[in-house]
Design an enzyme around this catalytic site. Structure first.
Site, PDB file in Angstrom:
ATOM      1  N   ASP A   1       9.418   3.019  -0.745  1.00 14.42           N
ATOM      2  CA  ASP A   1       8.362   3.734  -0.025  1.00 14.42           C
ATOM      3  C   ASP A   1       8.616   3.524   1.474  1.00 14.42           C
ATOM      4  O   ASP A   1       8.241   2.506   2.046  1.00 14.42           O
ATOM      5  CB  ASP A   1       6.991   3.210  -0.428  1.00 14.42           C
ATOM      6  CG  ASP A   1       5.895   3.927   0.351  1.00 14.42           C
ATOM      7  OD1 ASP A   1       4.703   3.635   0.107  1.00 14.42           O
ATOM      8  OD2 ASP A   1       6.224   4.772   1.210  1.00 14.42           O
TER       9      ASP A   1
ATOM     10  N   TYR B   1       0.863  -1.192   0.000  1.00  8.93           N
ATOM     11  CA  TYR B   1       0.000   0.000   0.000  1.00  8.93           C
ATOM     12  C   TYR B   1       0.889   1.228   0.000  1.00  8.93           C
ATOM     13  O   TYR B   1       1.828   1.326   0.795  1.00  8.93           O
ATOM     14  CB  TYR B   1      -0.925   0.027   1.224  1.00  8.93           C
ATOM     15  CG  TYR B   1      -1.825   1.255   1.283  1.00  8.93           C
ATOM     16  CD1 TYR B   1      -1.605   2.253   2.241  1.00  8.93           C
ATOM     17  CD2 TYR B   1      -2.869   1.432   0.391  1.00  8.93           C
ATOM     18  CE1 TYR B   1      -2.419   3.378   2.297  1.00  8.93           C
ATOM     19  CE2 TYR B   1      -3.685   2.577   0.436  1.00  8.93           C
ATOM     20  CZ  TYR B   1      -3.449   3.543   1.391  1.00  8.93           C
ATOM     21  OH  TYR B   1      -4.248   4.671   1.427  1.00  8.93           O
TER      22      TYR B   1
ATOM     23  N   LYS C   1       4.772  10.077   7.881  1.00  9.56           N
ATOM     24  CA  LYS C   1       4.494   9.660   9.261  1.00  9.56           C
ATOM     25  C   LYS C   1       5.457  10.278  10.282  1.00  9.56           C
ATOM     26  O   LYS C   1       5.295  11.427  10.674  1.00  9.56           O
ATOM     27  CB  LYS C   1       4.479   8.129   9.323  1.00  9.56           C
ATOM     28  CG  LYS C   1       3.310   7.530   8.504  1.00  9.56           C
ATOM     29  CD  LYS C   1       3.251   6.035   8.601  1.00  9.56           C
ATOM     30  CE  LYS C   1       2.258   5.459   7.599  1.00  9.56           C
ATOM     31  NZ  LYS C   1       0.882   5.402   8.108  1.00  9.56           N
TER      32      LYS C   1
HETATM   33  P1  KE4 Z   1      -0.952   8.762   3.842  1.00  8.41           P
HETATM   34  O1  KE4 Z   1      -1.466   9.347   2.557  1.00  8.41           O
HETATM   35  O2  KE4 Z   1      -2.025   7.951   4.557  1.00  8.41           O
HETATM   36  O3  KE4 Z   1      -0.271   9.787   4.759  1.00  8.41           O
HETATM   37  O4  KE4 Z   1       0.236   7.733   3.484  1.00  8.41           O
HETATM   38  C1  KE4 Z   1      -0.039   6.690   2.580  1.00  8.41           C
HETATM   39  C2  KE4 Z   1       0.971   5.569   2.785  1.00  8.41           C
HETATM   40  C3  KE4 Z   1       2.018   5.445   1.899  1.00  8.41           C
HETATM   41  N1  KE4 Z   1       2.951   4.463   2.038  1.00  8.41           N
HETATM   42  C4  KE4 Z   1       2.885   3.586   3.062  1.00  8.41           C
HETATM   43  C5  KE4 Z   1       3.931   2.511   3.183  1.00  8.41           C
HETATM   44  C6  KE4 Z   1       1.836   3.669   4.015  1.00  8.41           C
HETATM   45  O5  KE4 Z   1       1.774   2.782   5.028  1.00  8.41           O
HETATM   46  C7  KE4 Z   1       0.861   4.690   3.893  1.00  8.41           C
HETATM   47  C8  KE4 Z   1      -0.300   4.829   4.857  1.00  8.41           C
HETATM   48  N2  KE4 Z   1      -0.430   3.788   5.836  1.00  8.41           N
HETATM   49  C9  KE4 Z   1      -1.766   3.588   6.370  1.00  8.41           C
HETATM   50  C10 KE4 Z   1      -1.693   2.485   7.416  1.00  8.41           C
HETATM   51  N3  KE4 Z   1      -1.348   1.243   6.894  1.00  8.41           N
HETATM   52  C11 KE4 Z   1      -2.340   4.829   6.958  1.00  8.41           C
HETATM   53  C12 KE4 Z   1      -3.549   4.609   7.824  1.00  8.41           C
HETATM   54  C13 KE4 Z   1      -4.816   5.011   7.142  1.00  8.41           C
HETATM   55  O6  KE4 Z   1      -4.943   4.751   5.923  1.00  8.41           O
HETATM   56  O7  KE4 Z   1      -5.683   5.582   7.843  1.00  8.41           O
END
Ligand code: KE4
Length: 424
Positions: free
Chosen positions: A237, A144, A265
């Site tokens: 990533d 993801y 994060k």
């Molecule tokens: P955001 O757009 O949610 O800030 O980041 C996306 C993203 C990109 N790359 C990786 C490896 C990530 O884990 C994420 C976002 N992670 C999720 C949790 N697995 C965020 C939680 C959510 O979607 O509310």
């Protein structure tokens, strides 16, 4: 434990916010629970609207590696606020942020700040396509990288590796150039990259979104060699792993130099900030220098930059990652022992302070094996632990995060509650 007030707020929330939440996983639907509404964070703990206190293992899905309401972070934010929060004009704090990030992650020779992980990966892929003048990208099944159209792509049927839309609203055209391979399968990547026309491979060097899955020995080295050989860019990533599994992220831990890195994060210090960066010759293709457009109203806003910069400074202090490793190990060992004592089939994958308990015998080495886990049992485990004051990520396919605010006693408490929950 009473959840009356949370329930009342949840009713109101559902009337005005889809699912009552601003990000789907928070709705706790996959674990058969309703969300609690948080009113206070405090170190390793959160309190909900009904006054229930939980040991927090979500940590806002990774950002809160220092724990909630960290004094130095709050003081830094307050100090920055006195100068203003955002100007739409450059400030020195953004330069300090980029310099600190580059020093921590040397492959990021140049850096562009954005406001979310999705923005960082979406921008990095556009840059990779603009730089290589190729359209196709490769991602791992179960990886993801945020919700940009070209990344919301499900694995096609076995034979076909052409992506199919993984969400309504994603046009065929947006998914068509995304190829999907199993994580930890080098042959699958080699076959596609050697065929040519691949702009980039984007990979979580340690997966956290299929539950935690570590790279097999030699996998990341293989990705590096294969992509370099065919002029395909390697994008790590590290939105989740950056400053989490090591100060310099997974690329420091595994000693791999990607062409581009996305990060988020932790680097926001609890506020909305993320970034992408990498080889200067690639980054110079970005506007206003080059032809690849990318922009953002709040990109590099001083408030988030100051919080992220302070977080990076604190994490650079001696002993940080040894402590996180100790806490992660204690938790993983304790949870595995609890499952064994209850004769519950389980395996635990961990890298540093991020880990996942899979309710299957394992090993879990990719998304296909992760999906053999008993998600119903995970749901029960989640609900029982939450009733006993431990807040797990509400999904079998997410990672738990331990922070520097967790104590040995907190970890012991979690393990004790897990023993009771699993013994039932
Ligand atoms: P955001 O757009 O949610 O800030 O980041 C996306 C993203 C990109 N790359 C990786 C490896 C990530 O884990 C994420 C976002 N992670 C999720 C949790 N697995 C965020 C939680 C959510 O979607 O509310």
């Amino acid at each position: 434990m009473s959840t009356e007030r949370s329930q009342a707020i949840f009713e109101r929330a559902q009337a005005v916010i889809p699912g009552g939440v601003n990000s789907p996983v928070r709705a706790c639907r996959s674990v058969g629970a309703d969300p609690i509404f948080v009113v206070q964070g405090d170190g390793a703990y959160i309190m909900d609207a009904d006054g229930n206190k939980y040991i927090d293992l979500i940590g806002s899905w990774g950002p809160l590696i220092l724990g909630h309401t960290h004094r130095e972070i709050l003081d830094t934010i307050a100090e920055t606020m006195s100068m203003g929060t955002t100007f739409g004009a450059p400030t020195e704090i953004e330069v300090k942020f980029a310099e600190t990030l580059r020093d921590a992650v040397p492959s990021m020779e140049m850096v562009r700040a954005v406001s979310s992980g999705t923005e960082s990966t979406m921008s990095a892929l556009r840059l990779a396509r603009g730089f290589t003048k190729r359209d196709k990208i490769i991602k791992a099944d179960g990886g993801y990288h945020g919700h940009a159209d070209c990344l919301l792509v499900a694995a096609g049927s076995g034979a076909a590796t052409l992506g199919i839309p993984g969400s309504a609203g994603v046009p065929e055209g947006a998914a068509r150039d995304t190829l999907v391979v199993p994580f930890n399968d080098l042959a699958a990547v080699e076959k596609l990259v050697a065929a040519g026309d691949i702009a980039a491979v984007i990979i979580e060097p340690v997966c956290g979104n299929m539950g935690l899955v570590a790279p097999a020995p030699g996998y990341l080295e293989g990705l590096r060699a294969i992509t370099a050989k065919h002029g395909t860019l390697l994008i790590f990533d590290e939105v989740m792993t950056g400053f989490r599994v090591a100060y310099g992220g997974a690329q420091e831990l595994y000693n791999i130099k990607p062409d581009l890195t996305t990060i988020g994060k932790v680097v926001g210090g609890g506020l909305p900030a993320a970034a992408f960066g990498g080889r200067a010759d690639i980054m110079k293709h970005l506007a206003p220098l080059g032809p690849v457009y990318q922009a953002g109203t709040l990109s590099g806003n001083p408030l988030a930059m100051s919080a992220g910069l302070k977080a990076m400074e604190i994490l650079a202090r001696p002993g940080t990652y040894a402590r996180l490793e100790h806490l992660g190990q204690q938790l993983a060992d304790g949870l595995l022992a609890a499952a064994k004592a209850a004769n519950v089939p389980a395996c635990v994958n961990r890298v540093g302070s991020m880990l996942t308990v899979f309710f299957c015998t394992g090993p879990v080495t990719d998304y296909a094996t992760a999906k053999t886990a008993d998600t119903a049992r995970f749901g029960t485990f989640f609900r029982k632990l939450r009733d006993r004051g431990v807040f797990l990520p509400p999904s079998q396919f997410e990672a738990m995060f331990v922070s520097l605010a967790h104590t040995d006693e907190d970890i012991q408490q979690i393990v004790t509650e897990a023993r009771v929950a699993l013994a039932d």
